[in-house]
Design an enzyme around this catalytic site. Sequence first.
Site, PDB file in Angstrom:
ATOM      1  N   ARG A 246       0.868  -1.180   0.000  1.00  0.00           N
ATOM      2  CA  ARG A 246       0.000   0.000   0.000  1.00  0.00           C
ATOM      3  C   ARG A 246       0.905   1.230   0.000  1.00  0.00           C
ATOM      4  O   ARG A 246       2.024   1.207   0.542  1.00  0.00           O
ATOM      5  CB  ARG A 246      -0.914   0.035   1.234  1.00  0.00           C
ATOM      6  CG  ARG A 246      -2.073  -0.940   1.184  1.00  0.00           C
ATOM      7  CD  ARG A 246      -3.111  -0.539   0.149  1.00  0.00           C
ATOM      8  NE  ARG A 246      -4.326  -1.334   0.218  1.00  0.00           N
ATOM      9  CZ  ARG A 246      -4.555  -2.425  -0.498  1.00  0.00           C
ATOM     10  NH1 ARG A 246      -3.611  -2.877  -1.320  1.00  0.00           N
ATOM     11  NH2 ARG A 246      -5.704  -3.082  -0.403  1.00  0.00           N
ATOM     12  N   GLU A 275      -4.302   7.505  -4.670  1.00  0.00           N
ATOM     13  CA  GLU A 275      -4.320   6.894  -5.993  1.00  0.00           C
ATOM     14  C   GLU A 275      -5.505   7.447  -6.772  1.00  0.00           C
ATOM     15  O   GLU A 275      -6.642   7.321  -6.312  1.00  0.00           O
ATOM     16  CB  GLU A 275      -4.438   5.375  -5.895  1.00  0.00           C
ATOM     17  CG  GLU A 275      -3.225   4.722  -5.264  1.00  0.00           C
ATOM     18  CD  GLU A 275      -3.355   3.225  -5.070  1.00  0.00           C
ATOM     19  OE1 GLU A 275      -2.380   2.595  -4.668  1.00  0.00           O
ATOM     20  OE2 GLU A 275      -4.475   2.686  -5.320  1.00  0.00           O
ATOM     21  N   HIS A 294      -1.915   0.729  -9.661  1.00  0.00           N
ATOM     22  CA  HIS A 294      -2.491  -0.331  -8.824  1.00  0.00           C
ATOM     23  C   HIS A 294      -3.175  -1.399  -9.687  1.00  0.00           C
ATOM     24  O   HIS A 294      -4.373  -1.663  -9.556  1.00  0.00           O
ATOM     25  CB  HIS A 294      -3.499   0.259  -7.832  1.00  0.00           C
ATOM     26  CG  HIS A 294      -3.658  -0.590  -6.605  1.00  0.00           C
ATOM     27  ND1 HIS A 294      -3.996  -0.071  -5.370  1.00  0.00           N
ATOM     28  CD2 HIS A 294      -3.532  -1.930  -6.405  1.00  0.00           C
ATOM     29  CE1 HIS A 294      -4.076  -1.051  -4.478  1.00  0.00           C
ATOM     30  NE2 HIS A 294      -3.799  -2.185  -5.093  1.00  0.00           N
TER      31      HIS A 294
END
Length: 331
Positions: A246, A275, A294
């Site tokens: 993360r 993000e 991601h």
Amino acid sequence: MPKVMAADKPWALISEVGENGYYEELAVIMKEHFQIMSLCDFLQNPALHGQKIQVLFMWKFYPEATPALLALLPSLRVVCSGGTGTDHLDIPYINSLGVKIANTPHVVSDATADFAMGLLLASARKIFEGQEIAKAPNTAIIPQSLMGVEVTGSTLGIIGMGEVGYKIAQRSKGFDMKILYHNRSRRSLEDEAAVGATYCENMDDLLKMSDFVMLSLRFTPQSIGLIGHRELSLMKPTATLINISRGLVVDQDALVQALQLTTIQAAALDVTHPEPLPRDHPLLSLPNALITPHMGISSTSTAKKIIQKMVDNAIAAVKGLPIPDEVKPQL
């Protein structure tokens, strides 16, 4: 199994079907068992539809299970989140509403480990820079700046040797890499021997010895800022940091400084915070930072497995049966 008529199907809320939500082939898996409604359609008249919704399907954290949205869903039984991580969910609060939570463990590990190795290789061998030069209209010679770092025989330090971390170690063995790992608990001697991994009880030792540092640990509040100025200063100046955990695990300001000053050679990140990053974030302009959005679990076969697990969990919840992958608050 007899076909379930649309009128008899329980209702589920999703983000949308399309490019920014579920591809149609994935939505079909849900439609076999649920009457699905997009968030946009739902919000046009939540009072009309709120009582119907029994399932909230979350794909890439959307729709967010905010108190405001949950208040509109009085019949909700379960929040089914795609992927393993649950840090985007307020588990105690959601459970306090009488709503269960489920995730999709074990089906994302291979895709994530594959992608982690892709990041490592792309960063070490400057694959994206090479593509830009190969496609540039004015390229006449191959510049020496594309000289990369040898992966074979190098040392990989894995921080977080859970399911994903172990699969990364298995793949790394194929590159004859020396594997170090740091974990909250040591794995069995059999596991270590199978991949040739050496346990580092002290994470500092791993940071000092590794050519590549891979962050694959499970995210917890205690892991926030795990890698900061001090930890980056311990790494080799030729080392690369790879993060598939993360974004908050890394102090991004410290990372920017380390990359600018070449305290470390490079970073490859599939996760950031937030993000996506603001378009003016300094990480985006650094030539030694490789950043992807991601997408570690983004493969067609893995997506189908995730959706099927989400559906299986939702069916169990609606029927009042034990939920296979129920997530409960950690005591």
